[in-house]
Design an enzyme around this catalytic site. Structure first.
Site, PDB file in Angstrom:
ATOM      1  N   ARG A 118       3.264 -12.051  22.959  1.00 41.13           N
ATOM      2  CA  ARG A 118       2.353 -10.609  23.148  1.00 41.13           C
ATOM      3  C   ARG A 118       3.162  -9.709  22.887  1.00 41.13           C
ATOM      4  NH1 ARG A 118       1.536 -14.095  27.841  1.00 41.13           N
ATOM      5  NH2 ARG A 118      -0.347 -15.655  27.426  1.00 41.13           N
ATOM      6  N   LYS A 139      -0.734   0.484  11.682  1.00 45.58           N
ATOM      7  CA  LYS A 139      -1.997  -0.678  11.355  1.00 45.58           C
ATOM      8  C   LYS A 139      -1.067  -1.933  10.816  1.00 45.58           C
ATOM      9  CE  LYS A 139      -6.462   1.290   9.857  1.00 45.58           C
ATOM     10  NZ  LYS A 139      -7.073   1.625   8.921  1.00 45.58           N
ATOM     11  N   GLU A 181      -1.592   7.475  -2.958  1.00 49.57           N
ATOM     12  CA  GLU A 181      -1.874   7.632  -1.545  1.00 49.57           C
ATOM     13  C   GLU A 181      -1.155   8.928  -1.124  1.00 49.57           C
ATOM     14  OE1 GLU A 181      -3.320   5.977   0.613  1.00 49.57           O
ATOM     15  OE2 GLU A 181      -3.417   3.765   0.076  1.00 49.57           O
ATOM     16  N   LYS A 222      -0.511  12.103   7.944  1.00 48.51           N
ATOM     17  CA  LYS A 222      -0.836  11.013   8.435  1.00 48.51           C
ATOM     18  C   LYS A 222      -0.620  11.035  10.150  1.00 48.51           C
ATOM     19  CE  LYS A 222      -1.398   6.087   8.229  1.00 48.51           C
ATOM     20  NZ  LYS A 222      -1.074   4.919   7.328  1.00 48.51           N
ATOM     21  N   GLU A 232      -8.695   4.286  15.108  1.00 46.09           N
ATOM     22  CA  GLU A 232      -9.773   4.709  13.929  1.00 46.09           C
ATOM     23  C   GLU A 232     -11.191   4.840  14.594  1.00 46.09           C
ATOM     24  OE1 GLU A 232      -8.776   3.198  10.294  1.00 46.09           O
ATOM     25  OE2 GLU A 232     -10.911   2.987   9.709  1.00 46.09           O
ATOM     26  N   ARG A 236      -9.301   9.292  12.311  1.00 47.04           N
ATOM     27  CA  ARG A 236      -8.504   8.304  11.364  1.00 47.04           C
ATOM     28  C   ARG A 236      -9.031   7.790  10.324  1.00 47.04           C
ATOM     29  NH1 ARG A 236      -3.689   4.380  13.194  1.00 47.04           N
ATOM     30  NH2 ARG A 236      -3.068   3.594  10.921  1.00 47.04           N
ATOM     31  N   ASN A 240      -9.179   6.841   5.018  1.00 48.46           N
ATOM     32  CA  ASN A 240      -9.761   5.809   4.042  1.00 48.46           C
ATOM     33  C   ASN A 240     -10.159   6.552   3.016  1.00 48.46           C
ATOM     34  OD1 ASN A 240      -9.392   3.384   5.357  1.00 48.46           O
ATOM     35  ND2 ASN A 240     -10.627   4.367   7.024  1.00 48.46           N
ATOM     36  N   HIS A 243     -10.830   4.508  -0.291  1.00 50.90           N
ATOM     37  CA  HIS A 243     -10.527   3.226  -0.319  1.00 50.90           C
ATOM     38  C   HIS A 243     -11.799   2.420  -0.314  1.00 50.90           C
ATOM     39  CE1 HIS A 243      -6.511   4.765   0.541  1.00 50.90           C
ATOM     40  NE2 HIS A 243      -6.339   3.445   0.886  1.00 50.90           N
ATOM     41  N   HIS A 247     -11.073  -0.467  -2.590  1.00 50.04           N
ATOM     42  CA  HIS A 247     -10.911  -1.982  -2.031  1.00 50.04           C
ATOM     43  C   HIS A 247     -11.844  -2.922  -2.773  1.00 50.04           C
ATOM     44  CE1 HIS A 247      -8.860  -0.832   2.144  1.00 50.04           C
ATOM     45  NE2 HIS A 247      -7.995  -1.177   1.020  1.00 50.04           N
ATOM     46  N   HIS A 260      -2.901  -1.608  -5.900  1.00 43.90           N
ATOM     47  CA  HIS A 260      -3.492  -0.834  -4.728  1.00 43.90           C
ATOM     48  C   HIS A 260      -3.777   0.644  -4.926  1.00 43.90           C
ATOM     49  CE1 HIS A 260      -5.203  -0.033  -0.912  1.00 43.90           C
ATOM     50  NE2 HIS A 260      -4.246   1.096  -0.590  1.00 43.90           N
TER      51      HIS A 260
END
Lengths: 363, 363
Positions: A118, A139, A181, A222, A232, A236, A240, A243, A247, A260
Site C-alpha cells: 500500500r 503520475k 515536451e 509543471k 488533474e 493539470r 496534455n 497529447h 496519443h 512519444h
C-alpha cells in the site's frame, strides 16, 4: 539547482545539474538512513550505458533489478515480476525504491512503489530529456492490452535527482522526442520562451547550459501546475496540450514506432490549428511552428498512414473524454491554455486541414 | 444511522441500518448524477443469494460484473480481468464502481477503483459482518503468490452503505468469523463493551438490534482511529490486534481453510498472553476470554497443526515488521492498546504458553 514541488499530498525537491548524483544523494541522507533496504529498478539499455557512472557515484549499497527496456517494462507481467522481486528480497514498508531510467522505468517503478504494501517511498533518477516531464508530478502507470497508461496512481516521489550527465548517451531521435515536451511547456506558459525556442539553435544541438535552463524552466512550469491541481481535476489538464491527437497517432502506429515526443509534436500542430478556431492563434504562427518542426527533423509522415476514422477509435480512449465528448487543451494566445469540448465533426475538419497543410509545405 | 469517517484524504459517511439500500442510495443522488456509468462488481455467491433484493432496491441502471467467490477474487488475474471489463465497457474517470459483497470483493473493487485511470470513485456495499471492518477505512488490496494483501493502496470510498438485510444469508461460521473483528474493536477501545460481549448472548444469536449497535460501535472505533492516522504510521496499527499471529495461522493453513475471524480469535488469545507480560492484563481474564471463545464455537485446533518454526516464516512477513523486528499490538489494560517490539524468543515462549493453555482447557 533545486526546484520545489509542493503537491497537495507531499512536497519534495527536484535537484537538477551536471554531475550531481553523488552530492544530491548525500543531501538526502535523512531518507536513506530510514530505509531498511534500497532497491534500484532500471532497464537493460540504461544499465548498459550508465552502470559505471551510477556505481561510481551512488553512495549506498543496493539490490539491483534490471528490467526489459521500452514499453515492455510497463506491462502487467513486468509489474508482477517486480513485485515478486521485492517480496523475495523481503522488502518492507521501510524499503526505498530508486527509479533509474527514462519515462517507462519511472512510470513502472512509481506504480510499484505506490502499491507495494500500500505504498513505499521512491526517488526518481531520470536519464532522458522526456523524463524531465514524466519524473515530476507523480503520475505513475502501467499499460493494459486495451490502452496505454490505463492503470496507475497519483503518487509523488520523495525526491527527483536529475543528473544531466545521463543525457550524454541519448541519440538524436531521443533528444528530439524529449524536446517536444519542453516545447509544450513553453507553449502553455510563456510566449517569449517560445520565441527563443523558434529562433534558437536546433533543439538537438543546444549548448548544455541552455539545455539545463530549458529543462529547469519546464520543470518549474509543471511544478506550478501540479501544486494547484495534483490529480488533474482542472489546470493539470493543460499539460496534455498536443497529447490527445498525439496519443492517437502513437497508438495507431503501435507504441514504439513513432516516438512519444514526435507524436506530441504532431499533436501540437493539430492543437494550433484547432486554436485558430477557438482561440486567437493566427495561421501565420501555425505555419512558422510547422517550419520550425520540420527544420528540426520532426517527422510528420505518420499522419498519412491513417485515416481520420482509424484515429477516432484512439481519440475516444483519451482519459479527458467527458460524458462521451472529446476535450482538447487549446491556446487562446501563446502561453494561455484552456480546455474546450470539441465535436467529432470539428475534429475531422481540423484533421483535413492538418493533412492539407502538410502537403502544402512538403510540396 | 450515519457514521462520518473524516480521513485526511477524503471524508464520507457510513450509513448503517436494515432495509436502507434504496433510501441510502437515493440520498447519494449527487454522486450518481455525476457518474457517466455505474459498474457493480460482485461475486457469484453474493449475486446468487442477494440479486433479488439488490435489483429491487438499487434505483439506477448499471453494468454488472460477477467475479469468482473467495480469495480467487483477489488474484492478480482477476484484477486484470476486471480492468479489462472496465475498458471494454468504455468506463472513464467519471464512472462509479459499486463494491457489492464481502471483504474480498471490497478489497479488490477498491484497488481497481484506486488504479483505473489513476483513480475513480467507488461505493462500498458490504454484505458480511467481517466487512463492517474491511469496508471502512480505505485499505484496498489484492494478493500476491508470495503473500496476502501485499499489493494495494489506501483509497477511501465515496460512501459505505451497510444494509443489514444482506447479513441474513450468512451461515453460523461466517457470523462467528465476522464477530471476531467486533470483539477486537471492543478490546482496543472499551472495557465495559468487552464485559457486555463476554456476558451476553452467543455471538451467533445476537438480537438484530444488538448486532446493529455493535457493528455501528465497531465502525465508530475504526473511524476515530482512521481519522487520526489514515496510512498506518501510528495508532492505526492498533486495529491489527490479534492479526500478527492470526495471519500466520491463516497463511500456514492455506487461505480459506481457517476463516479470517477464526484465525484472528486465535491471535487475540495469543495477544492476551503477550499482554500479561508487557501490560497489566491478568491471566484470569485471558482464561475467561478463552472460555468465552470456546463456548461460542471458535475453533483452536489449527494451532496444533503447525510448529512454531512453521509459523515463524509467516510471522516475519507481517507488514508491521520494522527493520527485521516483529511488532505486536498489545493491551496495557482492556481498551488501552500499545505497540511493542517483541523478540522471536519471547514469541516462541508465548506460543508454548498458548499450546499449554489450550491443552489444559480442552482436557
Amino acid at each position: 539547482m533545486k526546484i520545489p514541488v509542493r503537491a497537495a499530498s507531499h512536497s519534495y525537491d527536484v535537484t537538477i545539474g551536471k554531475g550531481i548524483l553523488k552530492e544530491a544523494t548525500t543531501a538526502l541522507d535523512y531518507l536513506f538512513a530510514k530505509a531498511d533496504k534500497i532497491v534500484v529498478l532500471t532497464d537493460e539499455n540504461v544499465w548498459h550505458s550508465q552502470k559505471d557512472y551510477f556505481e561510481a557515484n551512488f553512495p549506498h549499497a543496493y539490490h539491483l533489478h534490471v528490467m526489459p527496456a521500452g514499453e515492455t517494462c510497463k506491462s502487467f507481467e513486468n509489474y508482477n515480476t517486480v513485485q515478486t522481486f521485492l517480496l523475495e528480497q523481503k522488502c518492507t514498508r521501510k524499503s526505498l525504491i530508486i527509479a533509474f531510467g527514462g519515462g517507462a522505468v519511472g512510470d513502472l517503478a512509481g506504480f510499484v512503489a505506490s502499491t507495494y504494501m500500500r505504498g513505499i517511498p521512491f526517488i526518481q533518477v531520470p536519464t532522458t530529456i522526456l523524463a524531465h516531464d514524466s519524473a515530476v508530478g507523480g503520475k505513475t502507470a502501467i499499460n493494459h492490452a486495451l490502452g496505454k497508461n490505463m492503470i496507475g496512481a497519483f503518487y509523488q516521489p520523495e525526491a527527483v535527482i536529475y543528473d544531466i550527465t545521463f543525457l550524454h548517451s541519448l541519440n538524436e531521435k531521443e533528444v528530439r522526442s524529449g524536446m517536444a515536451e519542453v516545447i509544450k511547456h513553453a507553449l502553455i506558459s510563456d510566449a517569449q520562451w517560445v520565441e527563443e525556442l523558434l529562433e534558437g539553435e536546433f533543439v538537438t544541438q543546444l549548448p548544455e547550459e541552455t539545455l539545463v535552463n530549458y529543462l529547469a524552466h519546464g520543470i518549474q512550469v509543471k511544478a506550478k501546475i501540479v501544486e494547484q491541481d495534483e490529480t488533474e481535476q482542472s489546470v493539470r489538464k493543460f499539460l496534455n496540450l498536443g497529447h490527445t491527437y498525439g496519443h492517437a497517432i502513437e497508438a495507431a502506429a503501435g507504441y514504439g514506432r513513432v516516438a512519444h515526443g514526435e507524436a506530441v509534436m504532431i499533436g501540437l500542430l493539430y492543437t494550433l490549428l484547432l486554436s485558430e478556431q477557438y482561440g486567437k492563434v493566427n495561421h501565420q504562427f501555425t505555419k512558422r511552428f510547422l517550419q520550425f518542426a520540420l527544420e528540426n527533423g520532426y517527422p510528420f509522415e505518420a499522419v498519412h498512414e491513417f485515416t481520420f476514422e482509424q484515429l477516432t477509435e484512439y481519440l475516444l480512449k483519451d482519459k479527458k473524454v467527458d460524458y462521451g465528448q472529446l476535450q482538447f487543451v487549446l491556446l487562446d494566445t501563446i502561453g494561455h491554455p484552456f480546455v474546450q469540448k470539441v465535436e467529432l465533426e470539428k475534429c475531422e475538419q481540423i484533421d483535413q486541414q492538418l493533412r492539407a497543410l502538410l502537403e502544402e509545405v512538403q510540396q
